[in-house]
Scaffold this active site. Structure first.
Site, PDB file in Angstrom:
ATOM      1  N   ARG A 270       5.247 -11.658 -11.111  1.00  0.00           N
ATOM      2  CA  ARG A 270       5.711 -11.269  -9.786  1.00  0.00           C
ATOM      3  C   ARG A 270       5.262 -12.267  -8.732  1.00  0.00           C
ATOM      4  O   ARG A 270       4.122 -12.709  -8.711  1.00  0.00           O
ATOM      5  CB  ARG A 270       5.190  -9.895  -9.412  1.00  0.00           C
ATOM      6  CG  ARG A 270       5.576  -9.524  -7.991  1.00  0.00           C
ATOM      7  CD  ARG A 270       5.106  -8.157  -7.590  1.00  0.00           C
ATOM      8  NE  ARG A 270       5.443  -7.908  -6.187  1.00  0.00           N
ATOM      9  CZ  ARG A 270       5.169  -6.788  -5.545  1.00  0.00           C
ATOM     10  NH1 ARG A 270       4.540  -5.820  -6.171  1.00  0.00           N
ATOM     11  NH2 ARG A 270       5.505  -6.650  -4.288  1.00  0.00           N
TER      12      ARG A 270
ATOM     13  N   ARG B  65      11.429  -6.808  -7.730  1.00  0.00           N
ATOM     14  CA  ARG B  65      10.190  -7.333  -8.306  1.00  0.00           C
ATOM     15  C   ARG B  65      10.138  -7.080  -9.792  1.00  0.00           C
ATOM     16  O   ARG B  65      10.660  -6.091 -10.297  1.00  0.00           O
ATOM     17  CB  ARG B  65       8.965  -6.748  -7.617  1.00  0.00           C
ATOM     18  CG  ARG B  65       8.690  -5.275  -7.783  1.00  0.00           C
ATOM     19  CD  ARG B  65       9.421  -4.385  -6.792  1.00  0.00           C
ATOM     20  NE  ARG B  65       9.360  -4.888  -5.432  1.00  0.00           N
ATOM     21  CZ  ARG B  65       8.382  -4.575  -4.585  1.00  0.00           C
ATOM     22  NH1 ARG B  65       7.445  -3.734  -4.965  1.00  0.00           N
ATOM     23  NH2 ARG B  65       8.380  -5.048  -3.371  1.00  0.00           N
TER      24      ARG B  65
ATOM     25  N   ASP C 157       5.801  -3.945  -9.818  1.00  0.00           N
ATOM     26  CA  ASP C 157       5.002  -3.487  -8.689  1.00  0.00           C
ATOM     27  C   ASP C 157       4.034  -2.450  -9.208  1.00  0.00           C
ATOM     28  O   ASP C 157       4.443  -1.491  -9.865  1.00  0.00           O
ATOM     29  CB  ASP C 157       5.898  -2.871  -7.611  1.00  0.00           C
ATOM     30  CG  ASP C 157       5.094  -2.389  -6.417  1.00  0.00           C
ATOM     31  OD1 ASP C 157       4.251  -3.164  -5.927  1.00  0.00           O
ATOM     32  OD2 ASP C 157       5.299  -1.246  -5.993  1.00  0.00           O
TER      33      ASP C 157
ATOM     34  N   ASP D 104       1.116  -0.057  -7.812  1.00  0.00           N
ATOM     35  CA  ASP D 104       0.409   0.491  -6.652  1.00  0.00           C
ATOM     36  C   ASP D 104      -0.694   1.428  -7.131  1.00  0.00           C
ATOM     37  O   ASP D 104      -0.566   2.095  -8.159  1.00  0.00           O
ATOM     38  CB  ASP D 104       1.365   1.270  -5.749  1.00  0.00           C
ATOM     39  CG  ASP D 104       2.334   0.356  -5.019  1.00  0.00           C
ATOM     40  OD1 ASP D 104       1.983  -0.819  -4.815  1.00  0.00           O
ATOM     41  OD2 ASP D 104       3.433   0.808  -4.669  1.00  0.00           O
TER      42      ASP D 104
HETATM   43  N1  ATP Z   1      -2.799   1.909  -2.426  1.00  0.00           N
HETATM   44  C1  ATP Z   1      -2.372   0.640  -2.494  1.00  0.00           C
HETATM   45  N2  ATP Z   1      -1.916   0.134  -3.667  1.00  0.00           N
HETATM   46  C2  ATP Z   1      -1.459  -1.130  -3.738  1.00  0.00           C
HETATM   47  N3  ATP Z   1      -1.434  -1.976  -2.695  1.00  0.00           N
HETATM   48  C3  ATP Z   1      -1.856  -1.507  -1.504  1.00  0.00           C
HETATM   49  C4  ATP Z   1      -2.341  -0.200  -1.356  1.00  0.00           C
HETATM   50  N4  ATP Z   1      -2.704  -0.024  -0.062  1.00  0.00           N
HETATM   51  C5  ATP Z   1      -2.478  -1.137   0.539  1.00  0.00           C
HETATM   52  N5  ATP Z   1      -1.973  -2.062  -0.288  1.00  0.00           N
HETATM   53  C6  ATP Z   1      -1.650  -3.396   0.109  1.00  0.00           C
HETATM   54  O1  ATP Z   1      -0.262  -3.489   0.182  1.00  0.00           O
HETATM   55  C7  ATP Z   1       0.041  -4.849   0.002  1.00  0.00           C
HETATM   56  C8  ATP Z   1       1.470  -5.007  -0.376  1.00  0.00           C
HETATM   57  O2  ATP Z   1       1.637  -4.445  -1.650  1.00  0.00           O
HETATM   58  P1  ATP Z   1       3.026  -4.592  -2.358  1.00  0.00           P
HETATM   59  O3  ATP Z   1       3.496  -5.975  -2.325  1.00  0.00           O
HETATM   60  O4  ATP Z   1       2.895  -3.978  -3.718  1.00  0.00           O
HETATM   61  O5  ATP Z   1       3.924  -3.733  -1.416  1.00  0.00           O
HETATM   62  P2  ATP Z   1       5.343  -3.259  -1.725  1.00  0.00           P
HETATM   63  O6  ATP Z   1       5.436  -2.929  -3.160  1.00  0.00           O
HETATM   64  O7  ATP Z   1       6.326  -4.254  -1.230  1.00  0.00           O
HETATM   65  O8  ATP Z   1       5.410  -1.932  -0.887  1.00  0.00           O
HETATM   66  P3  ATP Z   1       4.696  -0.599  -1.261  1.00  0.00           P
HETATM   67  O9  ATP Z   1       3.212  -0.882  -1.266  1.00  0.00           O
HETATM   68  O10 ATP Z   1       5.095   0.316  -0.174  1.00  0.00           O
HETATM   69  O11 ATP Z   1       5.188  -0.181  -2.604  1.00  0.00           O
HETATM   70  C9  ATP Z   1      -0.923  -5.356  -1.026  1.00  0.00           C
HETATM   71  O12 ATP Z   1      -1.291  -6.664  -0.793  1.00  0.00           O
HETATM   72  C10 ATP Z   1      -2.099  -4.431  -0.883  1.00  0.00           C
HETATM   73  O13 ATP Z   1      -3.243  -5.089  -0.364  1.00  0.00           O
HETATM   74  N1  PH2 Z   2      13.393   3.462  -6.979  1.00  0.00           N
HETATM   75  C1  PH2 Z   2      12.402   2.695  -6.510  1.00  0.00           C
HETATM   76  N2  PH2 Z   2      12.534   2.174  -5.309  1.00  0.00           N
HETATM   77  C2  PH2 Z   2      11.539   1.411  -4.807  1.00  0.00           C
HETATM   78  C3  PH2 Z   2      10.396   1.155  -5.557  1.00  0.00           C
HETATM   79  C4  PH2 Z   2      10.294   1.707  -6.823  1.00  0.00           C
HETATM   80  O1  PH2 Z   2       9.299   1.515  -7.543  1.00  0.00           O
HETATM   81  N3  PH2 Z   2      11.326   2.474  -7.274  1.00  0.00           N
HETATM   82  N4  PH2 Z   2       9.408   0.390  -5.032  1.00  0.00           N
HETATM   83  C5  PH2 Z   2       9.491  -0.088  -3.829  1.00  0.00           C
HETATM   84  C6  PH2 Z   2       8.380  -0.874  -3.271  1.00  0.00           C
HETATM   85  O2  PH2 Z   2       7.280  -0.819  -4.026  1.00  0.00           O
HETATM   86  C7  PH2 Z   2      10.651   0.107  -2.997  1.00  0.00           C
HETATM   87  N5  PH2 Z   2      11.635   0.898  -3.590  1.00  0.00           N
END
Ligand code: ATP
Ligand code: PH2
Length: 832
Positions: free
Chosen positions: A567, A576, A579, A581
């Site tokens: 990624r 991506r 991802d 989280d």
């Molecule tokens: N609970 C968490 N888990 C993962 N990343 C987090 C969390 N809280 C804050 N972040 C921060 O969010 C930033 C962006 O993460 P990421 O690129 O996965 O976001 P995204 O997937 O685009 O959006 P989302 O986090 O809403 O899914 C990371 O660099 C991380 O430091």
């Molecule tokens: N259905 C689906 N949609 C998304 C997803 C995901 O994991 N599933 N993750 C996102 C950003 O992390 C934004 N949108």
């Protein structure tokens, strides 16, 4: 063999004794374990309780709590293949108790791997005490004998009604009491038993309990194997099905296999009944649980299609060398209303132990932990009970210190060392490892290269040497005991299925993490920012774990997994390859933009909540059940299907279709991360300390004495490096935009096609159309393939509403189904 179970005998009945066992013929049953529930009826003979009734002394009674624990110990003990063997071992165990003349044992295996819908498989055996049979033949408990019982009460009041004291029972003259043909060992769990009993479930593992292990005679000819059962189209065809009344005489050599109408596991104490009435009380109760296999698709909140698992369910799949097992969930009732309801892991994380307490030998309720006692760490698979009666002195005063003031001694017993400190995303040089003991998870979770698919991510490496100083960042703190955490995984570019499988494997192989449950794979419509480009469907899942890592270390793990999956971050919420989280970490509440906990959007994402609710039906988030949140999530209708066996089989529903989206390519330099400490540990949210103690006991560890010591905090170097390279730009930006629950946009579904995946995600229509209906080759819009880019992300100041595009604009793109799945490592079609 005859019976003494009849209306004239005194009985004790324990119903719904539940525990996780690893019995079964199939390998995954051995590895993953499943719920077993046992009903036991102890026949004490005619007037068998008369003495106790007079003396009102437990010494003269059968201690049903001890029996209950003995049964659970057998369930959790040495795995056997057949229900017959398990039932026999339980019978043997309970018959070793004085005053127990006979026993009827019913073993329920409601999650048995049948290929048909069913609610339960139950096997019932009836056994009499061998000695009873020898001494009094078929009449082990004649009333005439029992009448002697009250005659000499003083002779037996000094005896405890425990096994290995046959003379006690004999002295009572209450029937012909069994001799102790199988003196129980003091320690029921074999030292090498990788599925050793959970300590908290076997605290009454008393010396009186008989040894497990059925005789060859018992194991032979007692009916068909579970494989045979599973191969039948109906479980009714058991050799003795449908015959004898449950409390009536049965052939002791003939177990019954009964399809029951459900059962309701209840606590042992609540369930105990002194059955003194007529037989027939054993009728199945109204089911409160719906077995995974039996649950209709419609039972899911979204009504989405569900791929029923071929092997009954899907749970965490330990790799061959990750069979820790001891952290398995304890007995727990099924959840209701779920098409796939693996038994919950010990407890939902929202209610778990105070792991972020001061960590230094803090006492735990129930005496599960022994402050100050530091036995040498045991290898995995060995079971050494945590001392029930502490011999060590009281906890040190510093145990009550706030986290920030935790003593520096904290890490030692965990041994999760030898890694660089994650210091807000920056490695602190000069760190020196603090403890020589191996981490409790590392041996069992060491990766097996053979287990990893071709594209599998490398397991996160063991923590490196430790620094001597560290900021008092709560997110840096390792828990005082293993805590629950939840990861959410999603991907919609590249070899998604392969990537997700590899990520799960890597998680399992990560030191300091033990995977508890792997949620079903959910195909979900991509939720994109308002105004953003449409994207291919995602595949999502959730992984629940126990962990000894700090929250920042867990974030580093997330980022390492993402990086290993190739990624690169080119846009917020862009397509991506992976991802990951961090959804929750037990006891941690953080508003730090770099690591917000619980995750800012998790409560409103069906693509997280639905798999999570399946993996842990009792999970809660923000005071609400995850199941409830899932039902109310605005993207709930974007769920297309759930697949439960996705780790084990390629026979999953239709994979997402649509244009192939090449993994984005990085095009920017990382920016420094501004560390923000805005996290708290909410110890009030932690209510069950025993789970972690049980976990530690199961892996042969005691809680860390010095888990708060930041200087001993390790890091995941690999993750750290990745974090620094790729996580920085986005980490520096606020992760705000999380709406409060109940403040979600109310979007109307008007004008949308039912099979429009983006519309489905956006507008909350019940989206349960056949997958084929969504397969419109070349019709699904998406980002520009040539660049792998999507529009600039919007400011995340509100919940992004999935974008509803105009007409499809892509032409004859490579279909995602051609590249998303499979384990053959095939790449996207070239030249199309
Ligand atoms: N609970 C968490 N888990 C993962 N990343 C987090 C969390 N809280 C804050 N972040 C921060 O969010 C930033 C962006 O993460 P990421 O690129 O996965 O976001 P995204 O997937 O685009 O959006 P989302 O986090 O809403 O899914 C990371 O660099 C991380 O430091
Ligand atoms: N259905 C689906 N949609 C998304 C997803 C995901 O994991 N599933 N993750 C996102 C950003 O992390 C934004 N949108």
């Amino acid at each position: 063999m005859s019976t003494t179970l009849n209306a004239t005998t005194d009985r004790i009945r324990l119903v719904g004794l539940s525990a996780r066992g690893h019995h079964g013929v199939l390998p995954f049953e051995r590895e993953e374990g499943q719920l077993f529930t046992v009903d036991v009826t102890l026949d004490l003979g005619a007037r068998g309780t008369a003495v106790a009734a007079v003396t009102d002394s437990l010494d003269d009674a059968v201690d049903y709590s001890s029996v209950a624990n003995a049964v659970v110990t057998v369930i959790e003990g040495e795995p056997v293949s057949l229900l017959e063997a398990l039932a026999d071992r339980i019978a043997e165990r309970v018959l070793a108790y004085p005053r127990v003349l006979a026993a009827e044992i019913t073993v329920h295996k409601p999650q048995a791997p049948l290929d048909v819908a069913f609610e339960d498989v139950a096997m019932t055996i009836y056994r009499t005490s061998e000695s009873a049979g020898q001494s009094s033949g078929a009449h082990a408990a004649e009333p005439a004998e029992a009448e002697h019982a009250p005659a000499e009460p003083r002779r037996f009041t000094s005896h405890r009604a425990e096994p290995a004291e046959p003379e006690t029972a004999a002295a009572l003259g209450v029937g012909a009491l069994p001799l102790q043909s199988a003196p129980p060992p003091a320690d029921e769990a074999p030292a090498s038993d990788p599925w050793g009993p959970d300590q908290w479930m076997s605290e009454a593992d008393e010396a009186g309990a008989p040894a497990p292990g059925a005789s060859a005679q018992d194991l032979l000819g007692l009916g068909e194997s579970e494989t045979d059962q599973a191969s039948r189209r109906s479980p009714e065809a058991g050799p003795e099905h449908g015959g004898a009344p449950l409390l009536g005489p049965t052939d002791g050599a003939g177990p019954r296999v009964e399809p029951l109408g459900g059962f309701e596991p209840v606590s042992a104490v609540d369930a105990v009944e002194a059955v003194d009435g007529a037989a027939g009380a054993h009728a199945p109760e109204a089911p409160t649980a719906v077995s995974p296999e039996a649950a209709p698709v419609e039972s899911l909140p979204t009504g989405l299609p569900v791929q029923l698992p071929g092997e009954g369910r899907h749970r965490a799949e330990p790799s061959s060398d990750t069979a820790v097992g001891s952290a398995d969930e304890p007995a727990a009732p099924h959840s209701a209303g779920l098409a796939e309801a693996p038994e919950p892991v010990a407890e939902s994380f929202a209610g778990q132990a105070g792991a972020y307490s001061t960590g230094s030998a803090d006492p735990v309720e129930g005496g599960q932990e022994t402050p100050g006692v530091e036995p040498a760490p045991l290898p995995y698979g060995e079971s050494e009970p945590v001392a029930a009666e502490p011999e060590a002195p009281a906890p040190a005063p510093e145990a009550d210190l706030p986290l920030a003031e935790a003593p520096d001694s904290a890490q030692a017993s965990f041994g999760l060392t030898d890694g660089p400190l994650v210091d807000g995303g920056h490695q602190v040089d000069g760190a020196v490892g603090g403890a020589a003991a191996p981490g409790p998870l590392s041996p069992a979770l060491a990766p097996s290269p053979a287990d990893l698919p071709e594209t599998a991510a490398e397991p996160v490496e063991a923590p490196a040497p430790l620094p001597t100083t560290a900021p008092a960042d709560p997110l840096e703190q390792r828990p005082g005991r293993p805590v629950g955490a939840v990861f959410a995984l999603g991907a919609n570019a590249g070899h998604v299925l392969v990537t997700l499988r590899a990520a799960v494997r890597s998680l399992k192989a990560t030191e300091g993490i033990e995977v508890l449950q792997v949620g079903p794979l959910a195909r979900t419509v991509a939720v994109v920012p308002e105004g953003g480009e449409r994207q291919p469907d995602y595949l999502n899942t959730v992984v629940t774990v126990l962990t000894t890592l700090s929250p920042r270390e867990l974030l580093a793990v997330c980022q390492a997994l993402e990086s290993e999956a190739g990624r690169v971050r080119t846009q917020h919420w862009g397509p991506r390859t992976l991802d990951v989280d961090l959804v929750t970490v037990e006891g941690v509440d953080s508003q730090d933009p770099e690591l917000t906990l619980p995750h800012a959007h998790a409560h409103e994402r069906a693509f997280v909540l639905v798999p999570w609710s399946q993996a842990d039906p009792f999970a809660e988030l923000g005071g609400r059940t995850v199941t409830e949140l899932a039902e109310q999530a605005p993207d709930r209708s974007g769920l297309r299907w759930l697949a439960f066996d996705w780790l084990d089989t390629d026979n999953i529903p239709e994979k997402p279709t649509g244009p192939y989206v090449a993994p984005p390519v990085v095009d920017e330099d990382p920016e420094p991360v501004e560390q923000v400490f805005n996290a708290t540990r909410n110890e009030q949210s932690v209510i069950d300390a025993e789970l972690a103690a049980e976990y530690l006991a199961g892996i042969g560890e005691l809680p860390p004495q010095d888990a708060q010591n930041p200087q001993d905090a390790p890091a995941v170097q690999q993750a750290q490096d990745h974090h620094g390279q790729q996580g920085a730009p986005e980490a520096a930006a606020p992760a705000g935009g999380a709406p409060q629950a109940g403040a979600l946009p109310d979007v109307e579904p008007a004008g949308l096609e039912a099979d429009n995946p983006f519309a489905a995600a956006s507008f909350g229509t019940d989206y349960a159309v056949p997958v084929d209906a969504a397969q419109v080759p070349g019709q699904t819009p998406g980002p520009d393939q040539s660049q792998g880019q999507a529009p600039e992300p919007q400011a995340p100041d509100q919940f992004p509403v999935p974008q509803v595009g105009e007409e499809d604009s892509w032409e004859a793109p490579l279909q995602w189904n051609e590249v998303i799945g499979g384990t053959d490592g095939m790449g996207p079609r070239q030249g199309s």
